[in-house]
Scaffold this motif. Structure first.
Motif, PDB file in Angstrom:
ATOM      1  N   LYS A  33      33.425  41.422  34.804  1.00  0.00           N
ATOM      2  CA  LYS A  33      33.358  40.581  36.003  1.00  0.00           C
ATOM      3  C   LYS A  33      34.174  39.328  35.421  1.00  0.00           C
ATOM      4  O   LYS A  33      34.292  39.124  34.311  1.00  0.00           O
ATOM      5  CB  LYS A  33      31.919  39.914  36.248  1.00  0.00           C
ATOM      6  CG  LYS A  33      31.778  38.831  37.112  1.00  0.00           C
ATOM      7  CD  LYS A  33      30.590  38.240  37.695  1.00  0.00           C
ATOM      8  CE  LYS A  33      29.899  39.120  38.693  1.00  0.00           C
ATOM      9  NZ  LYS A  33      28.852  38.617  39.011  1.00  0.00           N
ATOM     10  N   ILE A  34      34.977  38.910  36.374  1.00  0.00           N
ATOM     11  CA  ILE A  34      35.821  37.793  36.211  1.00  0.00           C
ATOM     12  C   ILE A  34      35.265  36.573  36.735  1.00  0.00           C
ATOM     13  O   ILE A  34      35.075  36.665  38.191  1.00  0.00           O
ATOM     14  CB  ILE A  34      37.402  37.993  36.439  1.00  0.00           C
ATOM     15  CG1 ILE A  34      38.037  39.201  35.794  1.00  0.00           C
ATOM     16  CG2 ILE A  34      38.189  36.669  36.259  1.00  0.00           C
ATOM     17  CD1 ILE A  34      39.378  39.672  36.398  1.00  0.00           C
ATOM     18  N   LYS A  35      35.065  35.587  36.068  1.00  0.00           N
ATOM     19  CA  LYS A  35      34.368  34.200  36.629  1.00  0.00           C
ATOM     20  C   LYS A  35      35.650  33.393  36.715  1.00  0.00           C
ATOM     21  O   LYS A  35      36.085  33.026  35.325  1.00  0.00           O
ATOM     22  CB  LYS A  35      33.271  33.905  35.999  1.00  0.00           C
ATOM     23  CG  LYS A  35      31.765  34.784  36.244  1.00  0.00           C
ATOM     24  CD  LYS A  35      30.764  34.319  35.696  1.00  0.00           C
ATOM     25  CE  LYS A  35      30.340  32.856  35.845  1.00  0.00           C
ATOM     26  NZ  LYS A  35      29.181  32.885  36.816  1.00  0.00           N
ATOM     27  N   ALA A  78      43.892  30.889  39.128  1.00  0.00           N
ATOM     28  CA  ALA A  78      42.906  31.424  38.255  1.00  0.00           C
ATOM     29  C   ALA A  78      42.646  32.690  38.474  1.00  0.00           C
ATOM     30  O   ALA A  78      42.294  33.312  37.475  1.00  0.00           O
ATOM     31  CB  ALA A  78      41.604  30.253  38.347  1.00  0.00           C
ATOM     32  N   ILE A  79      42.427  33.097  39.676  1.00  0.00           N
ATOM     33  CA  ILE A  79      41.723  34.577  40.202  1.00  0.00           C
ATOM     34  C   ILE A  79      43.127  35.619  39.717  1.00  0.00           C
ATOM     35  O   ILE A  79      42.793  36.487  39.118  1.00  0.00           O
ATOM     36  CB  ILE A  79      41.573  34.620  41.520  1.00  0.00           C
ATOM     37  CG1 ILE A  79      40.247  33.827  41.697  1.00  0.00           C
ATOM     38  CG2 ILE A  79      41.540  36.140  42.043  1.00  0.00           C
ATOM     39  CD1 ILE A  79      40.078  33.656  43.423  1.00  0.00           C
ATOM     40  N   LEU A  80      44.116  35.299  40.173  1.00  0.00           N
ATOM     41  CA  LEU A  80      45.394  35.911  39.796  1.00  0.00           C
ATOM     42  C   LEU A  80      45.461  36.079  38.201  1.00  0.00           C
ATOM     43  O   LEU A  80      45.779  37.237  37.633  1.00  0.00           O
ATOM     44  CB  LEU A  80      46.594  35.516  40.203  1.00  0.00           C
ATOM     45  CG  LEU A  80      47.763  36.365  40.185  1.00  0.00           C
ATOM     46  CD1 LEU A  80      47.690  37.606  40.523  1.00  0.00           C
ATOM     47  CD2 LEU A  80      49.324  35.648  40.645  1.00  0.00           C
ATOM     48  N   ASP A  81      45.569  35.210  37.537  1.00  0.00           N
ATOM     49  CA  ASP A  81      45.806  34.899  36.051  1.00  0.00           C
ATOM     50  C   ASP A  81      44.603  35.928  35.490  1.00  0.00           C
ATOM     51  O   ASP A  81      44.566  36.745  34.390  1.00  0.00           O
ATOM     52  CB  ASP A  81      45.452  33.729  35.364  1.00  0.00           C
ATOM     53  CG  ASP A  81      46.808  32.759  35.645  1.00  0.00           C
ATOM     54  OD1 ASP A  81      47.881  33.278  36.040  1.00  0.00           O
ATOM     55  OD2 ASP A  81      46.804  31.630  35.396  1.00  0.00           O
ATOM     56  N   GLY A  82      43.227  36.000  36.117  1.00  0.00           N
ATOM     57  CA  GLY A  82      42.299  36.464  35.610  1.00  0.00           C
ATOM     58  C   GLY A  82      42.529  37.945  35.629  1.00  0.00           C
ATOM     59  O   GLY A  82      42.360  39.080  34.779  1.00  0.00           O
ATOM     60  N   ASP A  93      38.195  48.253  36.330  1.00  0.00           N
ATOM     61  CA  ASP A  93      36.977  48.256  37.147  1.00  0.00           C
ATOM     62  C   ASP A  93      36.399  46.775  37.202  1.00  0.00           C
ATOM     63  O   ASP A  93      35.693  46.542  36.277  1.00  0.00           O
ATOM     64  CB  ASP A  93      35.933  49.133  36.723  1.00  0.00           C
ATOM     65  CG  ASP A  93      34.752  49.439  37.642  1.00  0.00           C
ATOM     66  OD1 ASP A  93      35.109  48.633  38.810  1.00  0.00           O
ATOM     67  OD2 ASP A  93      33.955  49.984  37.388  1.00  0.00           O
ATOM     68  N   LEU A  94      36.784  45.785  38.151  1.00  0.00           N
ATOM     69  CA  LEU A  94      36.467  44.359  38.290  1.00  0.00           C
ATOM     70  C   LEU A  94      35.752  44.030  39.271  1.00  0.00           C
ATOM     71  O   LEU A  94      35.772  44.392  40.417  1.00  0.00           O
ATOM     72  CB  LEU A  94      37.840  43.666  37.917  1.00  0.00           C
ATOM     73  CG  LEU A  94      38.724  43.722  36.957  1.00  0.00           C
ATOM     74  CD1 LEU A  94      40.125  43.082  37.259  1.00  0.00           C
ATOM     75  CD2 LEU A  94      37.955  43.350  35.608  1.00  0.00           C
ATOM     76  N   CYS A  95      34.898  43.105  39.072  1.00  0.00           N
ATOM     77  CA  CYS A  95      34.473  42.110  40.044  1.00  0.00           C
ATOM     78  C   CYS A  95      34.723  40.801  39.986  1.00  0.00           C
ATOM     79  O   CYS A  95      34.924  40.442  38.794  1.00  0.00           O
ATOM     80  CB  CYS A  95      32.812  42.154  39.835  1.00  0.00           C
ATOM     81  SG  CYS A  95      31.837  43.829  40.126  1.00  0.00           S
ATOM     82  N   ILE A  96      35.121  40.055  40.814  1.00  0.00           N
ATOM     83  CA  ILE A  96      35.604  38.784  40.882  1.00  0.00           C
ATOM     84  C   ILE A  96      34.704  37.798  41.374  1.00  0.00           C
ATOM     85  O   ILE A  96      34.366  38.045  42.616  1.00  0.00           O
ATOM     86  CB  ILE A  96      37.065  38.704  41.563  1.00  0.00           C
ATOM     87  CG1 ILE A  96      38.093  39.468  40.747  1.00  0.00           C
ATOM     88  CG2 ILE A  96      37.525  37.071  41.401  1.00  0.00           C
ATOM     89  CD1 ILE A  96      39.237  39.750  41.487  1.00  0.00           C
ATOM     90  N   GLU A  97      34.422  36.616  40.670  1.00  0.00           N
ATOM     91  CA  GLU A  97      33.461  35.705  41.311  1.00  0.00           C
ATOM     92  C   GLU A  97      34.243  34.265  41.080  1.00  0.00           C
ATOM     93  O   GLU A  97      34.784  33.998  40.132  1.00  0.00           O
ATOM     94  CB  GLU A  97      32.134  35.570  40.286  1.00  0.00           C
ATOM     95  CG  GLU A  97      31.103  34.596  40.891  1.00  0.00           C
ATOM     96  CD  GLU A  97      29.954  35.073  40.026  1.00  0.00           C
ATOM     97  OE1 GLU A  97      29.388  33.987  39.517  1.00  0.00           O
ATOM     98  OE2 GLU A  97      29.145  36.068  40.107  1.00  0.00           O
TER      99      GLU A  97
END
Length: 111
Positions: A33-35, A78-82, A93-97
């Motif tokens: 997960k990327i927060k 921030a989302i793109l950098d993550g 295999d990512l979830c983005i929060e």
């Protein structure tokens, strides 16, 4: 001793709202997960990101600087950098929060 009356002023302490409990769920086993959180302060934008494994353990945390931009741009940055950083360390295999409903809407609905 209260010294405020000695100076002939009144002091009002604003009430501070109680903290709000925030819950989050770990990603499924084998995924990550990327927060993210973008913010703007004094016209300067930046983002914070953390990558967590399925046990909730921090894999990587990082900070990005965006200069002058809107809060939505900081949130999306921030989302793109993550995502880019996750790809660099071979996580697919990512979830983005994100706390930005608008950023998630832009990504999932194209604007």
């Amino acid at each position: 001793m209260d010294i405020v009356p000695l100076f002939g002023i009144s002091l009002t302490i604003p009430s501070i709202p109680p903290p709000i409990l925030a819950y989050w769920h770990t990603p499924p086993v084998g995924s990550y997960k990327i927060k993210t959180d973008g913010y703007v302060k004094d016209g300067f934008a930046s983002g914070r990101e953390i990558i967590l494994d399925s046990l909730g353990q921090c894999v990587l945390a990082f900070f990005s600087s965006y200069g002058e931009c809107l809060i939505l741009e900081a949130e999306l940055g921030a989302i793109l950098d993550g995502i880019i950083l996750a790809q660099r360390i071979v996580i697919s295999d990512l979830c983005i929060e994100s706390n930005s409903t608008l950023a998630i809407h832009c990504i999932t609905r194209g604007g």
